[in-house]
Design a protein around this motif. Sequence first.
Motif, PDB file in Angstrom:
ATOM      1  N   UNK A   1     -12.007 -17.797 -20.991  1.00  0.00           N
ATOM      2  CA  UNK A   1     -13.541 -18.808 -21.708  1.00  0.00           C
ATOM      3  C   UNK A   1     -14.436 -18.000 -20.609  1.00  0.00           C
ATOM      4  N   UNK A   2     -15.334 -18.066 -21.413  1.00  0.00           N
ATOM      5  CA  UNK A   2     -16.913 -17.552 -20.292  1.00  0.00           C
ATOM      6  C   UNK A   2     -17.828 -17.782 -21.032  1.00  0.00           C
ATOM      7  N   UNK A   3     -18.652 -18.601 -20.026  1.00  0.00           N
ATOM      8  CA  UNK A   3     -20.506 -18.948 -20.506  1.00  0.00           C
ATOM      9  C   UNK A   3     -21.038 -18.052 -19.249  1.00  0.00           C
ATOM     10  N   UNK A   4     -21.780 -17.441 -20.411  1.00  0.00           N
ATOM     11  CA  UNK A   4     -22.650 -16.050 -19.894  1.00  0.00           C
ATOM     12  C   UNK A   4     -23.892 -16.711 -19.453  1.00  0.00           C
ATOM     13  N   UNK A   5     -24.975 -16.155 -19.308  1.00  0.00           N
ATOM     14  CA  UNK A   5     -26.595 -16.207 -18.925  1.00  0.00           C
ATOM     15  C   UNK A   5     -26.831 -15.231 -19.409  1.00  0.00           C
ATOM     16  N   UNK A   6     -27.461 -14.803 -20.747  1.00  0.00           N
ATOM     17  CA  UNK A   6     -28.367 -14.286 -21.756  1.00  0.00           C
ATOM     18  C   UNK A   6     -29.325 -13.750 -21.065  1.00  0.00           C
ATOM     19  N   UNK A   7     -30.566 -12.721 -20.616  1.00  0.00           N
ATOM     20  CA  UNK A   7     -31.557 -13.086 -20.097  1.00  0.00           C
ATOM     21  C   UNK A   7     -32.272 -11.421 -21.084  1.00  0.00           C
TER      22      UNK A   7
ATOM     23  N   UNK B   1      -9.154 -21.038 -16.742  1.00  0.00           N
ATOM     24  CA  UNK B   1     -10.156 -19.989 -16.015  1.00  0.00           C
ATOM     25  C   UNK B   1     -11.195 -19.937 -16.592  1.00  0.00           C
ATOM     26  N   UNK B   2     -12.915 -20.161 -15.704  1.00  0.00           N
ATOM     27  CA  UNK B   2     -13.459 -20.030 -16.471  1.00  0.00           C
ATOM     28  C   UNK B   2     -14.655 -18.962 -16.666  1.00  0.00           C
ATOM     29  N   UNK B   3     -14.004 -16.967 -16.586  1.00  0.00           N
ATOM     30  CA  UNK B   3     -14.583 -15.899 -16.732  1.00  0.00           C
ATOM     31  C   UNK B   3     -13.092 -14.923 -17.717  1.00  0.00           C
ATOM     32  N   UNK B   4     -13.479 -14.555 -17.985  1.00  0.00           N
ATOM     33  CA  UNK B   4     -12.692 -13.514 -18.657  1.00  0.00           C
ATOM     34  C   UNK B   4     -11.948 -11.217 -17.214  1.00  0.00           C
ATOM     35  N   UNK B   5     -11.216 -11.073 -16.857  1.00  0.00           N
ATOM     36  CA  UNK B   5     -11.306 -10.942 -15.652  1.00  0.00           C
ATOM     37  C   UNK B   5     -11.510  -9.770 -15.933  1.00  0.00           C
ATOM     38  N   UNK B   6     -11.924  -8.610 -17.431  1.00  0.00           N
ATOM     39  CA  UNK B   6     -13.177  -7.631 -16.854  1.00  0.00           C
ATOM     40  C   UNK B   6     -14.556  -8.210 -17.520  1.00  0.00           C
ATOM     41  N   UNK B   7     -14.732 -10.102 -17.230  1.00  0.00           N
ATOM     42  CA  UNK B   7     -16.553 -10.004 -17.703  1.00  0.00           C
ATOM     43  C   UNK B   7     -17.347  -8.817 -17.151  1.00  0.00           C
ATOM     44  N   UNK B   8     -17.335  -7.800 -16.541  1.00  0.00           N
ATOM     45  CA  UNK B   8     -17.845  -6.573 -16.010  1.00  0.00           C
ATOM     46  C   UNK B   8     -18.228  -5.979 -17.007  1.00  0.00           C
TER      47      UNK B   8
END
Length: 392
Positions: free
Chosen positions: A314-320, A62-69
Amino acid sequence: MAGKVKWVTDIEKSVLINNFEKRGWVQVTESEDWNFYWMSVQTIRNVFSVETGYRLSDDQIVNHFPNHYELTRKDLMVKNIKRYRKELEKEGSPLAEKDENGKYLYLARGLYLSDFVPVTYMLPADYNLFVEEFRKSPSSTWIMKPCGKAQGKGIFLINKLSQIKKWSRDSKTSSFVSQSTKEAYVISLYINNPLLIGGRKFDLRLYVLVSTYRPLRCYMYKLGFCRFCTVKYTPSTSELDNMFVHLTNVAIQKHGEDYNHIHGGKWTVSNLRLYLESTRGREVTSKLFDEIHWIIVQSLKAVAPVMNNDKHCFECYGYDIIIDDKLKPWLIEVNASPSLTSSTANDRILKYNLINDTLNIAVPNGEIPDCKWNKAPPKEVLGNYEILSQES
């Protein structure tokens, strides 16, 4: 049908679906056996919630880690970075040195970096600390953001304590009193000296792929972009309410009368680099980009210890990132579901390629995933990604 990756998504975006179809993968429903699920953050919460007790098998990713927050909620990101600094201090790390004003200095490739996140407090919890800080420089401007919202929703700027007192009265709903995290806010010192191009403020949206947190393996997408405001910047307090001056979010800017639907108020990062090299020189430009890369790695290291490093994720983050007029980069926030909506033709191509390159790393050879493999792809599959950190 053996050997074909079975995919599901609850985000109906053509840049995703076209990528899956190009690979000859097979679409299934979430109640069937699937190998790859590109899901929204709401769904990930259900998949990994204690109640459902869902078990993913070795051939599912899946495309998120469980506690991506821990990284993508504004308040938790700041909390984790502060904790990381304290730990570095305890260890006597050179990364935790301070200057005479008690500001952190970070040594990166022989460069000192001071704090890379603007001074930030959580409200209501840190209200008294915030007031104390505000009184030290009463002419400063602060930006208030709800912790859990995106796309510029609920954001406002203040430069008087009375405004925040009024806000706390207006939000006398239980949230301010009960300190529930749902409607918590962060308040940060507003970067009021942003680097301007053509008189306009902009920020950088950079994509960062993390395949594993422990060891940390992360990649930076070379084709990030700048998002410009449609209205010229002024630090004048009379324009504090004009979000077209202050917020670069496309979700806000596209409603402005000066919004350009062809280029969408965007520049590529390589354009920015060329512009800076020609106006500020090559050396300071390289230093700026080194610092940006360094900040990203530090922010990931800050959350790595608390991140549920699930091997199915895995995760693809958008950094600002905002750059100030002294060419110092500031980390503003990290997004868990960077927008896959295309506002222009170039945007669509960029996002299609971003997903393509992401899938090449996350799902090697487009084959059915095996969570036991070591997640270090060969260089030739990186596409437009470059390695930021690859701990073994």
